[in-house]
Motif scaffolding. Structure first.
Motif, PDB file in Angstrom:
ATOM      1  N   SER A 117       0.864  -1.076  -0.062  1.00  0.00           N
ATOM      2  CA  SER A 117      -0.092   0.190  -0.033  1.00  0.00           C
ATOM      3  C   SER A 117       0.849   1.302  -0.066  1.00  0.00           C
ATOM      4  CB  SER A 117      -0.747   0.080   1.015  1.00  0.00           C
ATOM      5  OG  SER A 117      -1.745  -0.876   1.307  1.00  0.00           O
ATOM      6  N   GLY A 118       0.375   2.516  -0.546  1.00  0.00           N
ATOM      7  CA  GLY A 118       0.960   3.579  -0.650  1.00  0.00           C
ATOM      8  C   GLY A 118       1.177   4.249   0.757  1.00  0.00           C
ATOM      9  N   LEU A 119       2.249   5.023   1.094  1.00  0.00           N
ATOM     10  CA  LEU A 119       2.460   5.519   2.266  1.00  0.00           C
ATOM     11  C   LEU A 119       1.273   6.538   2.740  1.00  0.00           C
ATOM     12  CD1 LEU A 119       6.085   6.853   2.075  1.00  0.00           C
ATOM     13  CD2 LEU A 119       5.458   5.132   3.737  1.00  0.00           C
ATOM     14  N   GLY A 120       0.676   7.034   1.848  1.00  0.00           N
ATOM     15  CA  GLY A 120      -0.761   7.763   2.235  1.00  0.00           C
ATOM     16  C   GLY A 120      -1.685   7.011   2.836  1.00  0.00           C
ATOM     17  N   LYS A 184       6.097  12.471   4.641  1.00  0.00           N
ATOM     18  CA  LYS A 184       6.301  13.932   4.882  1.00  0.00           C
ATOM     19  C   LYS A 184       7.841  14.220   4.234  1.00  0.00           C
ATOM     20  CE  LYS A 184       6.944  17.901   8.010  1.00  0.00           C
ATOM     21  NZ  LYS A 184       6.855  18.043   9.694  1.00  0.00           N
ATOM     22  N   LYS A 185       8.461  13.129   4.052  1.00  0.00           N
ATOM     23  CA  LYS A 185       9.867  13.261   3.342  1.00  0.00           C
ATOM     24  C   LYS A 185       9.595  13.291   1.804  1.00  0.00           C
ATOM     25  CE  LYS A 185      12.883  12.177   7.024  1.00  0.00           C
ATOM     26  NZ  LYS A 185      13.943  11.112   7.431  1.00  0.00           N
ATOM     27  N   LYS A 186       8.806  12.246   1.304  1.00  0.00           N
ATOM     28  CA  LYS A 186       8.505  11.883   0.142  1.00  0.00           C
ATOM     29  C   LYS A 186       7.519  12.516  -0.470  1.00  0.00           C
ATOM     30  CE  LYS A 186       7.009   7.862  -2.640  1.00  0.00           C
ATOM     31  NZ  LYS A 186       6.527   6.378  -2.677  1.00  0.00           N
ATOM     32  N   ASP A 187       6.502  12.982   0.398  1.00  0.00           N
ATOM     33  CA  ASP A 187       5.605  13.902  -0.501  1.00  0.00           C
ATOM     34  C   ASP A 187       4.710  14.880   0.513  1.00  0.00           C
ATOM     35  OD1 ASP A 187       3.277  14.858  -1.825  1.00  0.00           O
ATOM     36  OD2 ASP A 187       2.685  13.128  -2.977  1.00  0.00           O
ATOM     37  N   PRO A 188       5.353  16.007   0.902  1.00  0.00           N
ATOM     38  CA  PRO A 188       4.808  16.967   1.885  1.00  0.00           C
ATOM     39  C   PRO A 188       3.485  17.464   1.659  1.00  0.00           C
ATOM     40  CG  PRO A 188       7.185  17.546   1.218  1.00  0.00           C
ATOM     41  CD  PRO A 188       6.665  16.559   0.214  1.00  0.00           C
ATOM     42  N   ALA A 189       2.975  17.577   0.281  1.00  0.00           N
ATOM     43  CA  ALA A 189       1.779  17.866   0.076  1.00  0.00           C
ATOM     44  C   ALA A 189       0.630  16.857   0.468  1.00  0.00           C
ATOM     45  CB  ALA A 189       1.669  18.172  -1.387  1.00  0.00           C
ATOM     46  N   GLU A 190       0.844  15.753   0.197  1.00  0.00           N
ATOM     47  CA  GLU A 190       0.102  14.499   0.522  1.00  0.00           C
ATOM     48  C   GLU A 190       0.022  14.558   1.956  1.00  0.00           C
ATOM     49  OE1 GLU A 190      -0.986   9.797  -0.428  1.00  0.00           O
ATOM     50  OE2 GLU A 190       0.871  10.765  -1.065  1.00  0.00           O
ATOM     51  N   PHE A 191       1.182  14.694   2.692  1.00  0.00           N
ATOM     52  CA  PHE A 191       1.195  14.551   3.950  1.00  0.00           C
ATOM     53  C   PHE A 191       0.232  15.581   4.835  1.00  0.00           C
ATOM     54  CE2 PHE A 191       2.925  16.329   8.157  1.00  0.00           C
ATOM     55  CZ  PHE A 191       2.927  15.126   8.862  1.00  0.00           C
ATOM     56  N   SER A 192       0.332  16.760   4.225  1.00  0.00           N
ATOM     57  CA  SER A 192      -0.739  17.955   4.807  1.00  0.00           C
ATOM     58  C   SER A 192      -1.850  17.623   4.586  1.00  0.00           C
ATOM     59  CB  SER A 192      -0.011  19.121   4.189  1.00  0.00           C
ATOM     60  OG  SER A 192       1.231  19.490   4.392  1.00  0.00           O
ATOM     61  N   ALA A 193      -2.355  17.106   3.274  1.00  0.00           N
ATOM     62  CA  ALA A 193      -3.649  16.898   3.231  1.00  0.00           C
ATOM     63  C   ALA A 193      -4.399  15.752   3.966  1.00  0.00           C
ATOM     64  CB  ALA A 193      -3.871  16.336   1.634  1.00  0.00           C
ATOM     65  N   VAL A 194      -3.343  14.556   4.279  1.00  0.00           N
ATOM     66  CA  VAL A 194      -3.931  13.618   5.217  1.00  0.00           C
ATOM     67  C   VAL A 194      -4.290  14.079   6.624  1.00  0.00           C
ATOM     68  CG1 VAL A 194      -3.061  11.223   6.010  1.00  0.00           C
ATOM     69  CG2 VAL A 194      -2.880  11.574   3.546  1.00  0.00           C
ATOM     70  N   VAL A 195      -3.039  14.747   7.027  1.00  0.00           N
ATOM     71  CA  VAL A 195      -3.167  15.065   8.438  1.00  0.00           C
ATOM     72  C   VAL A 195      -4.344  15.883   8.767  1.00  0.00           C
ATOM     73  CG1 VAL A 195      -0.779  14.357   8.946  1.00  0.00           C
ATOM     74  CG2 VAL A 195      -1.275  16.842   8.568  1.00  0.00           C
ATOM     75  N   LYS A 196      -4.575  16.851   7.955  1.00  0.00           N
ATOM     76  CA  LYS A 196      -5.817  17.986   7.910  1.00  0.00           C
ATOM     77  C   LYS A 196      -7.117  17.264   8.254  1.00  0.00           C
ATOM     78  CE  LYS A 196      -4.362  21.878   5.071  1.00  0.00           C
ATOM     79  NZ  LYS A 196      -4.707  22.254   3.705  1.00  0.00           N
ATOM     80  N   THR A 197      -7.112  15.808   7.963  1.00  0.00           N
ATOM     81  CA  THR A 197      -8.511  15.288   8.263  1.00  0.00           C
ATOM     82  C   THR A 197      -8.302  14.136   9.365  1.00  0.00           C
ATOM     83  OG1 THR A 197      -8.007  13.527   6.698  1.00  0.00           O
ATOM     84  CG2 THR A 197      -9.233  15.527   5.875  1.00  0.00           C
ATOM     85  N   ALA A 198      -7.316  14.435  10.106  1.00  0.00           N
ATOM     86  CA  ALA A 198      -7.182  13.403  11.413  1.00  0.00           C
ATOM     87  C   ALA A 198      -7.794  13.385  12.419  1.00  0.00           C
ATOM     88  CB  ALA A 198      -5.420  13.422  11.806  1.00  0.00           C
ATOM     89  N   PRO A 199      -8.060  12.526  13.308  1.00  0.00           N
ATOM     90  CA  PRO A 199      -8.976  12.725  14.541  1.00  0.00           C
ATOM     91  C   PRO A 199      -8.100  13.809  15.347  1.00  0.00           C
ATOM     92  CG  PRO A 199      -8.982  10.667  14.012  1.00  0.00           C
ATOM     93  CD  PRO A 199      -7.953  11.210  13.340  1.00  0.00           C
ATOM     94  N   ALA A 200      -8.860  14.389  16.301  1.00  0.00           N
ATOM     95  CA  ALA A 200      -8.149  15.300  17.155  1.00  0.00           C
ATOM     96  C   ALA A 200      -6.960  14.630  18.165  1.00  0.00           C
ATOM     97  CB  ALA A 200      -9.141  15.786  18.351  1.00  0.00           C
ATOM     98  N   GLY A 201      -7.273  13.349  18.526  1.00  0.00           N
ATOM     99  CA  GLY A 201      -6.157  12.660  19.333  1.00  0.00           C
ATOM    100  C   GLY A 201      -4.879  12.221  18.472  1.00  0.00           C
TER     101      GLY A 201
END
Length: 213
Positions: A117-120, A184-201
């Motif tokens: 599976s992809g890192l995302g 984050k190292k491989k694709d900072p943009a995807e990292f930012s998009a993924v963590v935006k929707t992360a639960p509060a915890g």
């Protein structure tokens, strides 16, 4: 009305009301009608109960958890824990000295660790684990998802589940740090998009791990 799932030859199943039967494999499947509703008559070989013929109109079947707790004869979960001096330890915290039990309850779902599976995808699956907490009904939901037990309190008391959850959370957070850093190292943009929707915890944990800078 929701129709029962259709099972096929070779499918692995669990009888949700008879988990002590263990995992079964469908060896024959025939379409039938029960009280006007289409269903199936299945022949299933269970690893602890032998061959059973069941109707999906009556039997509640589901997919087995990859790492189900065994609680019947032949289980690798110890029935007793012998301590130095010949005393017998009581309770599941003593029994959990068995590596299989600790590993079972701390394993991460395959979606979190699948190298194909992809890192995302792996990061999303890991962040989704933060929907569980070590309190209330959420703790029981977590225990059921880890063990495959319909009623985790039938095998564990609440304090034992809290101890196990803390161990799981440590493994989860350690894995989160690794996969988040890699993405984050491989694709900072995807990292930012993924963590935006992360639960509060998850957001709090990412901050604690210094990954949101």
């Amino acid at each position: 009305m929701v129709q029962p799932r259709e099972w096929n030859y070779g499918d692995k199943v669990v009888h949700m009301k008879r988990p002590e039967w263990g995992t079964g494999v469908v060896t024959a499947a025939a379409k039938i009608v029960h009280e006007g509703t289409p269903c199936q008559r299945l022949t299933i070989r269970f690893d602890r109960a032998g061959v059973k013929t069941l109707s999906t109109a009556l039997a509640e079947l589901g997919e087995p958890s990859p790492y189900m707790v065994s609680a019947g004869p032949g289980s690798d979960m110890p029935e007793r824990s012998d301590t130095p001096g010949g005393e017998v330890g009581g309770g599941w915290l003593d029994k959990l000295s068995a590596p299989s039990a600790k590993e079972l309850m701390s394993r991460l779902p395959e979606a979190c660790t699948d190298p194909f599976s992809g890192l995302g995808s792996r990061l999303r699956a890991t962040l989704a684990l933060f929907r569980f907490s070590n309190s209330g009904a959420s703790l029981l939901d977590w225990a059921a998802s880890q063990s495959g037990l319909k009623d985790p309190l039938s095998q564990f008391n609440r304090h034992e589940l809290e101890v196990l959850f803390d161990r799981f959370a440590f493994v989860r957070d350690d894995h989160l740090k690794k996969v988040a850093l890699d993405l984050k190292k491989k694709d900072p943009a995807e990292f930012s998009a993924v963590v935006k929707t992360a639960p509060a915890g998850a957001q709090q944990t990412l901050k604690r791990l210094d990954l949101l800078r």
